[in-house]
Design a protein around this motif. Sequence first.
Motif: not given
Length: 392
Positions: A45-52, A153-161, A184-190, A353-354
């Motif tokens: 998964a990616d971080f924004l998906e896991v946040a949802y 840049d709002d055209n980028l993904g949440y973590v890329d931005n 970083l995406d994986k670390l934020l998920i963890l 953790r947010l």
Amino acid sequence: TGGVTTIDPGYKNTGSCESAITFLNGEEGILRYRGYAIEDLADKADFLEVAYLLIFGELPSKEQLDKFHSDIKAQSHVDEDVKKILDGFPKSAHPMGVLSSLTSALVAFNPSSVNVDSEEDMYNAIVRLMAKFPVLTAWAYRKRVGLPLDYGDDNLGYVDNFVKMMFKKPSGEYTPNKVIVDALDKLLILHADHEQNCSTSTVRMVGSSHAGLFVSISAGIAALWGPLHGGANQAVIEMLEAIKEDGGDTHKFMQKAKDKQDPFRLMGFGHRVYKNFDPRAKIIKKSADDVLDALGVEDPVLDIAKGLEKEALEDNYFVDRKLYPNVDFYSGIIYRAMGIPVEMFTPMFALGRLPGWIAQWREMRLRKEPIGRPRQVYIGENHREFKSLDKR
Ligand code: SDX
């Protein structure tokens, strides 16, 4: 006693609430978000998906995820006057103190985030915070290193931005580094949630008075800062650096820990719940090797960390106390390889953790939990007659 007859210091044996968000099994080292294994989420998964998932309870459809992201992007600006507050801090201010303050300050610019009783009001406050917190985190870093406060840049993904906001040079193009963004995406998920840990319990406690989402999260950031909690990821690197400076003798340091000489704690080891390996530590340890290889980074403290872990796992003092590496033991090594300075390690934890804090706050409010108000066992003076000043 005027209160209760027994207490439970640190709530080691107290359940504070019912929750459907995160499941831990400390004996077996199991961690699941809304029933999904952390290993699957970190891998697929990616971080924004896991946040949802954490906040709303289900893995989002593509439409739901796109709407969540576009609602967040619509709120990704921070009032220019917030920069004036940031300007007031010395460059040396710890970013966790800056972030706790600015998150609280956001209330003044988003008054609708305070009295959130309807699900719609909660949703609006949630997307505002999910949008603005990464900006504040990047700005706290940019302030420290003297770089302009900018947007991504709002055209980028949440973590890329976020990575762009952190590292974009004032001049020249930003070239996304996929290794850094993916790691970083994986670390934020963890780091995204971990049931009723110290900072989450703080968010719930403050939120239980209906003080509002932003200040509840601001309190959680303060609690996470402590070196016994999220601040451990910074303390681990400082400990590993100290061992390296001292010649790399892990055995000497282990002995100090066992003799409980200051600073006796082996930072990054031990956990209130995990009495086996922290499943996150296993994933992060593997990721550290992969990321450092991919980035072509040689970091001597990684070898010291592995040596310390090996020695501790064979030492009865640690084995008897079931002290294993936790989520904070290897994460700093990856952050450092990414070029993130040590004072920004715990803010990275907070960024991860947010969504967990938000999910727990939302569940607490939707379940209409009562205001938190524990009792005590009184051990002070019995009744005493007042004595006027001239008689004392
Ligand atoms: C996080 O709760 C969460 O879920 C937190 C977290 C999350 O995702 O939210 O997982 C994130 O905070 C991870 C933990 C990060 N902290 C550290 O790495 C700091 C070092 N760890 C310790 O401070 C400690 O292990 C805690 C705080 C994590 C847990 O402490 P406990 O459960 O209160 O255990 P304790 O302090 O009562 O210790 C029990 C025994 C003691 O020895 P004795 O008195 O029995 O002889 O174990 C010893 C302690 O001295 N001990 C350690 C040790 N941790 C505990 N000895 C050496 N090094 C350590 N790290």
